[in-house]
Write a protein that holds these residues in place. Structure first.
Motif, PDB file in Angstrom:
ATOM      1  N   THR A  42       0.832  -1.198   0.000  1.00  0.00           N
ATOM      2  CA  THR A  42       0.000   0.000   0.000  1.00  0.00           C
ATOM      3  C   THR A  42       0.866   1.248   0.000  1.00  0.00           C
ATOM      4  O   THR A  42       1.862   1.335   0.716  1.00  0.00           O
ATOM      5  CB  THR A  42      -0.924   0.011   1.237  1.00  0.00           C
ATOM      6  OG1 THR A  42      -1.708  -1.181   1.230  1.00  0.00           O
ATOM      7  CG2 THR A  42      -1.840   1.217   1.227  1.00  0.00           C
ATOM      8  N   THR A  92      -6.392  -1.512  -5.536  1.00  0.00           N
ATOM      9  CA  THR A  92      -7.037  -0.234  -5.248  1.00  0.00           C
ATOM     10  C   THR A  92      -8.523  -0.303  -5.573  1.00  0.00           C
ATOM     11  O   THR A  92      -9.358   0.279  -4.876  1.00  0.00           O
ATOM     12  CB  THR A  92      -6.391   0.898  -6.068  1.00  0.00           C
ATOM     13  OG1 THR A  92      -4.986   0.900  -5.814  1.00  0.00           O
ATOM     14  CG2 THR A  92      -6.978   2.250  -5.692  1.00  0.00           C
ATOM     15  N   ARG A 344      -2.024  -1.259  -3.754  1.00  0.00           N
ATOM     16  CA  ARG A 344      -3.185  -0.483  -3.295  1.00  0.00           C
ATOM     17  C   ARG A 344      -2.758   0.964  -3.034  1.00  0.00           C
ATOM     18  O   ARG A 344      -1.798   1.217  -2.301  1.00  0.00           O
ATOM     19  CB  ARG A 344      -3.726  -1.146  -2.023  1.00  0.00           C
ATOM     20  CG  ARG A 344      -4.913  -0.477  -1.382  1.00  0.00           C
ATOM     21  CD  ARG A 344      -5.467  -1.408  -0.306  1.00  0.00           C
ATOM     22  NE  ARG A 344      -6.442  -0.742   0.546  1.00  0.00           N
ATOM     23  CZ  ARG A 344      -6.175  -0.300   1.756  1.00  0.00           C
ATOM     24  NH1 ARG A 344      -4.970  -0.451   2.275  1.00  0.00           N
ATOM     25  NH2 ARG A 344      -7.115   0.282   2.476  1.00  0.00           N
ATOM     26  N   ILE A 345      -3.502   1.899  -3.624  1.00  0.00           N
ATOM     27  CA  ILE A 345      -3.175   3.319  -3.500  1.00  0.00           C
ATOM     28  C   ILE A 345      -4.254   4.001  -2.666  1.00  0.00           C
ATOM     29  O   ILE A 345      -5.453   3.867  -2.936  1.00  0.00           O
ATOM     30  CB  ILE A 345      -3.069   3.998  -4.880  1.00  0.00           C
ATOM     31  CG1 ILE A 345      -2.049   3.256  -5.760  1.00  0.00           C
ATOM     32  CG2 ILE A 345      -2.680   5.451  -4.727  1.00  0.00           C
ATOM     33  CD1 ILE A 345      -0.668   3.192  -5.173  1.00  0.00           C
ATOM     34  N   ARG A 346      -3.838   4.725  -1.646  1.00  0.00           N
ATOM     35  CA  ARG A 346      -4.750   5.477  -0.796  1.00  0.00           C
ATOM     36  C   ARG A 346      -4.503   6.973  -0.987  1.00  0.00           C
ATOM     37  O   ARG A 346      -3.396   7.388  -1.322  1.00  0.00           O
ATOM     38  CB  ARG A 346      -4.545   5.121   0.681  1.00  0.00           C
ATOM     39  CG  ARG A 346      -4.866   3.686   1.015  1.00  0.00           C
ATOM     40  CD  ARG A 346      -4.485   3.355   2.451  1.00  0.00           C
ATOM     41  NE  ARG A 346      -5.202   4.201   3.402  1.00  0.00           N
ATOM     42  CZ  ARG A 346      -4.609   5.079   4.208  1.00  0.00           C
ATOM     43  NH1 ARG A 346      -3.299   5.230   4.193  1.00  0.00           N
ATOM     44  NH2 ARG A 346      -5.327   5.806   5.048  1.00  0.00           N
TER      45      ARG A 346
END
Length: 373
Positions: A42, A92, A344-346
């Motif tokens: 992430t 994501t 996963r991109i936040r």
């Protein structure tokens, strides 16, 4: 008052009391903490801009990213002159809705066993959704502070597949197009392949689960997929029946007969374009059912463009392979999976982020991961 009333809603007259007995929940994932292992990777948007290749380069091992033939392999390199099927899963976009699990179940005639069988570790579904939890600054202190991250997990169709090397009857083999295939009538049920799979995605038929199905109910089974019998191992096939249907349909396309050479050449070009369109238009059942298009299936050797979907152009697997956030599961053990994940991109609001914990706690966990896991 109504649930959507402006004054809020409430339930009047309710009571809560302890019920008798207990029920053991049936789950297929036994551990929900990654313990510093880089399973789900992430990053925030800011971290992605600063280090766009972090997810790809986080795990290093001898021979990684070296040219073909120079990556220190004990086994001979596979050559793919035709198709080279692959799957990419964007973490994501995955919401953990399990639509892919249901689609896979229906497409591939996978039996539904129920709670008792799952408690005995006899689940049959080829695709599962693993869920991991992260806490504030990598420290999970209670349930309210934990964030969940979902990871669809299925057969990775490894280039150096551990299952292929231990099967005594060659029931699981590597196809010329990169699919880890199962030959059901050759399988004798030793379960060596299941024991040797690091992803634990192989399923064994302990009983003949379709024996008692009424004839009318058998009409719902997919006629293009073999119904497995007792004592046979099974797993994800990359929807090989769909692959073959597309290849057969493309093979049937013939150029229109014409008189002169110019028209023949144009007809041949048109026929080849139609073949490409057929190959590019099909996909696996899980990818077709995914509401967020988190799963992409296609040919790595096809460097062209897909047809434009209703909501904008979608990247092909060949284009996704060049992204810096593309990584493979357990690549450090050199099984070389064909299925690839996108980190996963936040994009958290910095004003809403919780304060950092004490320095000593943060230092203990800083070495475990970057960007939340």
């Amino acid at each position: 008052s109504g649930v959507r009333a402006g004054a809020g809603w409430y339930i009047a007259g309710g009571t809560v009391k302890k019920a008798g007995g207990f029920t053991k929940p049936a789950v297929t994932q036994g551990h929900f903490m990654m313990e510093g292992r880089p399973l789900i990777r992430t990053q925030t948007v800011t971290q992605l801009k600063e280090d766009p290749k972090w997810a790809r380069e986080l795990v290093q091992y001898p021979g990684k990213d070296k040219p073909e033939g120079e990556n220190n392999q004990l086994f001979e390199e596979w050559k793919y002159d035709g198709h080279k099927w692959a799957m990419y899963i964007d973490l994501t976009l995955c919401t953990g809705c399990s639509a892919c699990v249901t689609a896979c179940q229906a497409e591939n005639n996978i039996p539904i066993l129920g709670v008792d069988a799952v408690l005995r570790s006899r689940e049959m579904h080829w695709l599962r959704i693993d869920r991991y939890f992260e806490g504030k600054h990598d420290i999970v202190t209670d349930g309210d502070e934990a964030n969940a991250a979902n990871m669809p997990m299925t057969c990775q169709h490894c280039e150096n597949a551990p299952c292929e090397q231990v099967c005594p009857v060659a029931a699981t083999t590597h196809s010329p197009e990169g699919i880890n295939e199962m030959t059901y009538n050759r399988c004798i049920g030793t379960k060596y392949c299941g024991n040797n799979c690091p992803f634990k995605v192989r399923r064994f038929n302990y009983f003949n689960y379709t024996k008692e199905i009424p004839d009318v109910q058998k009409l719902v089974l997919n006629p293009d997929v073999t119904v497995r019998s007792r004592g046979v191992m099974e797993k994800c096939t990359y929807c090989v029946q769909r692959v073959n249907q597309a290849k057969i349909a493309a093979k049937k396309v013939k150029p229109v007969a014409t008189a002169n050479d110019a028209e023949k050449k144009a007809a041949l070009v048109e026929a080849n374009e139609e073949k490409l369109r057929i190959i590019r238009s099909f996909t696996s059942a899980c990818a077709q059912a995914c509401p967020t298009e988190a799963i992409t299936f296609g040919d790595l050797n096809d460097k062209g463009e897909r047809e434009e979907p209703p909501f904008g152009r979608r990247m092909t697997v060949a284009q996704l392979s060049g992204l810096g956030r593309a990584y493979k599961m357990l690549e450090e053990i050199n099984v070389r999976p064909r299925t690839t994940y996108l980190a996963r991109i936040r994009n958290p609001n910095p004003e809403l982020e919780p304060p950092a914990p004490p320095t000593e706690k943060k230092a203990d966990h800083a070495a475990e991961s970057k960007g939340g896991h």
